[in-house]
Structure formats: C-alpha cells, structure tokens
Design an enzyme around this catalytic site. Structure first.
Site, PDB file in Angstrom:
ATOM      1  N   ASP A 271       0.933  -1.063   0.125  1.00 34.87           N
ATOM      2  CA  ASP A 271       0.018   0.103   0.271  1.00 34.87           C
ATOM      3  C   ASP A 271       0.758   1.199   0.022  1.00 34.87           C
ATOM      4  O   ASP A 271       1.905   1.494   0.625  1.00 34.87           O
ATOM      5  CB  ASP A 271      -1.002  -0.055   1.328  1.00 34.87           C
ATOM      6  CG  ASP A 271      -1.919   1.071   1.227  1.00 34.87           C
ATOM      7  OD1 ASP A 271      -3.171   0.881   0.521  1.00 34.87           O
ATOM      8  OD2 ASP A 271      -1.565   2.058   1.878  1.00 34.87           O
ATOM      9  N   ASN A 279      -2.998  13.621  -4.028  1.00 34.93           N
ATOM     10  CA  ASN A 279      -4.231  13.799  -4.701  1.00 34.93           C
ATOM     11  C   ASN A 279      -5.177  14.857  -4.396  1.00 34.93           C
ATOM     12  O   ASN A 279      -5.909  15.710  -5.236  1.00 34.93           O
ATOM     13  CB  ASN A 279      -5.275  12.503  -4.285  1.00 34.93           C
ATOM     14  CG  ASN A 279      -5.425  11.447  -5.439  1.00 34.93           C
ATOM     15  OD1 ASN A 279      -5.202  11.785  -6.577  1.00 34.93           O
ATOM     16  ND2 ASN A 279      -6.234  10.435  -5.378  1.00 34.93           N
ATOM     17  N   HIS A 284      -6.784  14.759  -8.691  1.00 32.14           N
ATOM     18  CA  HIS A 284      -6.841  13.339  -8.993  1.00 32.14           C
ATOM     19  C   HIS A 284      -6.120  12.962 -10.287  1.00 32.14           C
ATOM     20  O   HIS A 284      -5.652  11.932 -10.510  1.00 32.14           O
ATOM     21  CB  HIS A 284      -8.509  12.957  -9.175  1.00 32.14           C
ATOM     22  CG  HIS A 284      -8.949  12.938  -7.739  1.00 32.14           C
ATOM     23  ND1 HIS A 284      -8.828  12.057  -6.881  1.00 32.14           N
ATOM     24  CD2 HIS A 284      -9.870  13.775  -7.179  1.00 32.14           C
ATOM     25  CE1 HIS A 284      -9.474  12.300  -5.728  1.00 32.14           C
ATOM     26  NE2 HIS A 284     -10.143  13.436  -6.190  1.00 32.14           N
ATOM     27  N   ASP A 288      -3.568  10.083 -10.723  1.00 30.69           N
ATOM     28  CA  ASP A 288      -3.862   8.871 -11.581  1.00 30.69           C
ATOM     29  C   ASP A 288      -2.398   8.454 -12.371  1.00 30.69           C
ATOM     30  O   ASP A 288      -1.929   7.462 -12.622  1.00 30.69           O
ATOM     31  CB  ASP A 288      -5.006   8.810 -12.652  1.00 30.69           C
ATOM     32  CG  ASP A 288      -6.257   8.936 -11.849  1.00 30.69           C
ATOM     33  OD1 ASP A 288      -6.404   8.326 -10.645  1.00 30.69           O
ATOM     34  OD2 ASP A 288      -7.484   9.377 -12.621  1.00 30.69           O
ATOM     35  N   ASP A 314      -4.815   2.755  -4.114  1.00 33.32           N
ATOM     36  CA  ASP A 314      -3.460   2.366  -3.889  1.00 33.32           C
ATOM     37  C   ASP A 314      -2.629   1.406  -3.438  1.00 33.32           C
ATOM     38  O   ASP A 314      -1.666   1.221  -3.020  1.00 33.32           O
ATOM     39  CB  ASP A 314      -2.898   3.772  -3.624  1.00 33.32           C
ATOM     40  CG  ASP A 314      -3.370   4.036  -1.939  1.00 33.32           C
ATOM     41  OD1 ASP A 314      -4.247   3.315  -1.732  1.00 33.32           O
ATOM     42  OD2 ASP A 314      -2.749   4.745  -1.027  1.00 33.32           O
TER      43      ASP A 314
END
Length: 653
Positions: A271, A279, A284, A288, A314
């Site tokens: 993670d 973010n 965003h 991405d 994530d």
C-alpha cells in the site's frame, strides 16, 4: 507430382487470392491436394487393372512388345505413382507453394499418361478379332470415365484427360471410316462432356463449401479474439495495465487448487504511503498519472513467478512463487522501486510503500485466510514499521486472535451498561485550578475484561460499529455533564470515521439540542488523521458542530505534516500540544521549539493546552513558555467524575 512434407515449412495464414482462402484455414490448393490423396490411388488402380486386362486379351494376336513389354512399363509407372500417393504426409506441412507445384505436376502427368495409354490402346486395336476391337473401345470409355471421376478436385486435369483421350479416339474412329465406330466414339465423347459438366458443378459446390467454412472459421476466430480481448479487459486494470483484483484471486485459487505436494508461494499486499495528500493537493489527474508510473515500474518487475496486480485505489497485490525469504527480498526491492521520485509535469513527488506478506501453507490454506493475514501484516507494517515489509508470524497470529475475541465481545456487548467514562482535568498552569475535563471511554467486557479505549474504537471501526460506540459514549457524557460545574467545559474525542460520517455528526447535534445543555461548554477534539481521511467532509462536519455552539480542538498538534496549512482553513478554537513535546522541555532546543509553537497559536488567537505533563519540571517549563493550560498524569490521572469532583472540592477547601 508427389507430396513431400517438410516440418520446417509453415502454412501461410493470410489471403493469397484463391477462392475460400482465409486466415486461420488451409488455402484451396492445399485442400485440393489433400482430397486428391484419397482419389489418385483408385485412379491408378483402375488404369492398372484395365491395362492388364486389355494386354491379356491381346497377348496372342498382338506382338509381344506391344502386348507384354509396353504394358508392363505403363503398369509399373502407375504402380509407382500409386505407392507415392499412398505415402503418409504431415498435412500441416503442406504449404501453398508446394501444393501448387503438386497440382501442376498432376496435370502434366495426367496429360502424359493419357497420350501414352490411348496411343497404346489404339496400337493394339490394329490386331485381333471384333471382340478384341470392342474391348479396346470399352477400355477407352471405362478408363477415361473412371479417371475423370477420380480427378474431381482437379477439374483442369480432368478436362485434359477427357479431351485428349476422347479427341484422339474420335479422330481414330472417324479415320477408320466405319459408321459404327464413329457413332460409338461420338457417344462416348458426349457422355464425357456431360460427366465433365457434373464434375464442374461438383467442384463448384466444393469451393462454395470451402468458402462457407472459411467464413465460419473467420467468424469463429473473430469471436474467439473478441472473447480473449474481453477476458483480458475483465482481468486488467484500465488505469495501470496491471492485472486486476479478479485476476489476482483467480490466480490465487489456481495455485491453491494444485494441492499437495506443491511448491510454496507467498502472497503480499503493498500500500502506498502519503498518496492521498498528493491527490488532494495536486488533483486526481496527477494522482492517476502517479499510479500509472508506479504501475509501469511494477509491470517490469512481474514475471512467471511474480504476479503483481492492482487491487484497488493505491493498493497492490503480489503472488510470488518460492520461499518466504525470496518473497520478502522481492517485496523490499519493489518498495524501493515505488519510493523513487516521480516527475509530474513541473513537480516531482514521491510516495512511501509498506507491505505485508503471508506464506502458504504456514499462514493459511485458503484464499481468504492468506489475504486476510497478508492484509493484517500490512496493517501492522503501517502502524509499527511504515515503509517496510512485514511477514505474518505467530506473534501476529496471537494479535489476530486477540482482535477476533475483542470483535466477538463487542458484537455481543451491552454498551449502555458496560461502557463507562473517566475524566482527566485540564488545569490552569499557574493556579492549578480546573477549567474543564476531557472525557475518556472505558469498556469492561464480561467476556475479555478491561479493554483500552484505542482498541475499542479500532475494533468498532473494523466492524462498522464506530457510530454505535461513539453515540453510546456521548450519551454517558451528556448524563455526567449536568454534574460538572457551570464554569467548566467538557471535551469529547471524535474518531476519524465519526467526522466523515454525516449520520454520526447529525446524531451528535440532535442529542445536544435534545439535552438542553450549554453547547458553548462542549469541546469536540479531533486529530489530524481525521482531516487526512477526507478534508472537505471533515471541514463540513466541524462547521456543523461549531454552528450548534460547540468548540473544536485539534488534538496531538505538532505530530502531523500538514498542521500549519490546516489551521487557517478549519474552524478550530483550541489546539492541544502533543505529549511528545513535554519530553523536550528538558533541553534548550526543545524549549525554543515549544516557545515558537506558543507564539504561533497566540498569533492565530487560538487557545492552547499542553498535554502529557508528567513531572513538576515539565509543568514549570510549560508555564514559563507562556502556556496557560495543561493536563497530564502529574496533574491528575483520568478518574470517575465523582472522584474527580470530590478531589477538587477537597483542594478548594
């Protein structure tokens, strides 16, 4: 005219201009050759048997070279060709070019043999009686018809045979000048023409059938390609291109289905750390793009023995075949790759990476157990060894069993009866008079005994019972609130899930209104973790609580990375300095840092409380630094409200 199979030759898959030829099937010339392999041996057998019979009926009347020696040569040639066509071949090795060569040779050989056999038969017709002359006519007619039918899949060769043999025979009969012979020859030719028409129609049906089969195979190939593409998309993550969660668990199930004995493997869950702030700050789209870059890095590390999939958000999953030590080394290497800086336009960002591993069969024998324990190892890594890889162990197993017992007890708990509240006073630093209390929950479970507050709320979050526990504790606080002196306030802690849950916030406000208490004496304490989870939702919730009259305190200030940036963006009235700073009051640098924090809060007109005061020296230094309020074990430990109020009354007296 023969077939030679070469394993090195590959069948072409594209279109070459022949009817019925399409990708994924054999070209038409190849199909013709393969069909002829079934028809040519009978044709040569017919030639052999008919020639032998004709030679036998003329062996007395005709010369030896014509009735014996020449037929032996012709029959021998036919038998050689018959054996050649009977030789087995690899159908897949027959190429388009070799098939074309075979068809051309067959046409040439058919024409040559036609000339030889009809010439020989007419030469025999010069000898013998009327019956023997009739046998020659029958030989020509039967043999040519048999050859035409055997050459169905090579119409051009059939035409050459028919017109060569019957043309020569008709010319011969007309030259003899007899009406009977001419009529017979003409009749045989007409029958041959009709047979050729039937043959041509049959070959047309054959090519049409091949075209239909080619079209069907093409449609099947397209359907298969579409199915494979759909399967690929169904098992791929559209953002990173990595396998997705569905593929991950399908592969895991396949490994588990092997049974014993089987080579060991390890599953892992990694993670990203500090991904959400990227973010929130950069948007965003940049988040991405960061995931795409990380996905590319992980893709290059995957292979036959290492499956890396994006499980969602994530979070990424690993399936590494081999020992746990190999998986641990691979996981550490992957984390290093992920942590490398990533350029995003004009900025460069980096994220951390933590992971948990669970080995089969030691950690579990089912997909659920393995993933659950890898996920728990990840949770432990983020809590105790952030940025590292943690393998599931017997110690973690013990913790899991404890948590399972805790969750079972919480499920069956009667919180209204079992939950109790204790209170720790907040004092003025100079006079040590109480200005308020902080409420802390205590749970005494009949099943497992006393449970610390942090374990209670973490278990409640995992079970989706956070609202239930929070409201049960708040109801107890509202009951005790009436006994608190009117000049003192009460602080109540909210968990991160409380702040982002509109239902919990609405229930708190409804209880405040229904109780009739002075909301200005109520303080809700939050931590920076609450803000990190969902900043916008947290700010909206705090504004609602503040609108009903309550104050907001930011707890554990100074331990996060975004405190200074959030102070002016949130409706905060009080900040509480984290207890870790109390330990630094013993050195000059620590005192300067604490003084700077105090000056910051004063410039922002925020009230400030120093937490974690455990010695008289710390209380003195906090007072000298300008702090007006403090709490800690040196001042008073958390106790029941009755005990606390009694002690305060005794001190006042």
């Amino acid at each position: 005219m023969g077939l030679k199979a070469h394993a090195s030759e590959k069948r072409p898959g594209g279109h070459d201009g022949f009817p019925g030829e399409a990708a994924g099937r054999r070209p038409l010339p190849v199909e013709q050759v393969l069909r002829l392999r079934q028809q040519m041996p009978p044709m040569y057998l017919i030639l052999t048997m008919n020639a032998a019979a004709l030679a036998y009926t003329h062996h007395v009347s005709a010369p030896r070279w014509l009735s014996v020696e020449l037929p032996v040569i012709l029959i021998g040639a036919c038998l050689i060709r018959l054996m050649h066509w009977l030789q087995p071949v690899d159908e897949g090795a027959v190429t388009l070019e070799s098939a074309r060569r075979i068809l051309r040779r067959t046409e040439i050989m058919a024409t040559l043999l036609s000339v030889l056999f009809v010439t020989w038969a007419l030469a025999l017709d010069q000898y013998g009686t009327g019956d023997q002359h009739g046998h020659v006519t029958v030989f020509v007619a039967i043999t040519v018809m048999g050859c035409i039918f055997c050459l169905t899949y090579l119409p051009r060769a059939a035409h050459l045979v028919c017109y060569t043999v019957l043309g020569v025979f008709l010319t011969y009969c007309l030259a003899r000048g007899t009406v009977t012979m001419g009529s017979m020859a003409l009749n045989i030719l007409m029958v041959g023409v009709v047979v050729l028409k039937v043959l041509r129609d049959s070959f047309g049906s054959f090519t049409a059938l091949e075209d239909s089969r080619a079209a069907l195979q093409h449609e099947r190939a397209q359907a298969q390609h579409l199915a494979e593409e759909n399967a690929r998309l169904a098992h791929s993550d559209p953002l990173t291109g990595l396998p997705n969660r569905r593929y991950f668990f399908a592969r895991l199930d396949a490994l588990l289905a092997r049974g014993e004995p089987a080579s060991p493997f390890t599953i892992g869950v990694i993670d990203l750390d500090r991904f959400k702030p990227i973010n929130d700050v950069h948007g965003h789209a940049e988040g991405d793009r960061l995931l795409q870059v990380i996905g590319e890095r992980l893709q290059t590390a995957s292979g036959p023995d290492c499956v890396i999939a994006r499980l969602g958000g994530d979070e990424f999953g690993l399936i590494i075949e081999g020992s746990l030590e190999t998986a641990e080394a691979k996981g550490a290497w992957l984390c290093e790759r992920v942590q490398q800086a990533v350029p995003l336009g004009d900025i460069v960002v980096s994220v951390g990476c933590s992971g948990g591993l669970a080995a089969w069969p030691e950690a579990g024998t089912s997909a659920h157990d393995l993933f659950d324990r890898a996920d728990f190892a990840l949770y432990h890594a983020k809590k105790a060894r952030r940025g590292g890889i943690v393998r599931f162990s017997s110690e973690l197993e013990r913790i899991i069993r404890s948590e399972q017992a805790l969750e079972a007890a919480l499920h069956s708990a009667d919180l209204k009866r079992e939950l109790a509240m204790v209170y720790q006073p907040i004092m003025r630093t100079r006079s040590l008079t109480m200005v308020g209390v902080e409420a802390l929950a205590r749970w005494e479970s009949p099943m497992i005994g006393a449970v610390p507050a942090e374990l209670l709320f973490s278990a409640a979050e995992r079970l989706g019972m956070a609202r239930t526990v929070t409201l049960a504790a708040f109801d107890r606080v509202l009951t005790d609130f009436a006994r608190l002196p009117s000049d003192q306030r009460l602080s109540f802690n909210l968990a991160p899930t409380d702040i982002t849950d509109p239902g919990t916030v609405a229930a708190l406000i409804e209880r405040i209104a229904r109780s009739g208490i002075d909301a200005q004496r109520l303080v809700f304490e939050i931590t920076e973790t609450s803000l990190i989870c969902d900043f916008d939702a947290a700010r909206a919730a705090l504004e609602q609580l503040r609108a009903c009259g309550a104050k907001i305190a930011l707890d554990d200030f100074g331990t996060g990375y975004s405190s200074l940036s959030t102070l002016h963006m949130l409706p905060i009235d009080i900040i509480k300095i984290d207890r870790s700073f109390a330990l630094r009051l013993d050195d000059a640098e620590g005192r300067r840092l604490v003084r700077a924090i105090f000056n910051l809060t004063r410039s922002l007109n925020l009230e400030c409380v120093f937490e974690g005061i455990e010695t008289e020296m710390q209380l003195m230094e906090a007072t000298l630094a300008g702090f007006h309020y403090a709490q800690g074990y040196f001042i008073e430990r958390p106790v029941a409200l009755d005990v606390l109020l009694e002690r305060q009354s005794s001190r006042a007296a």
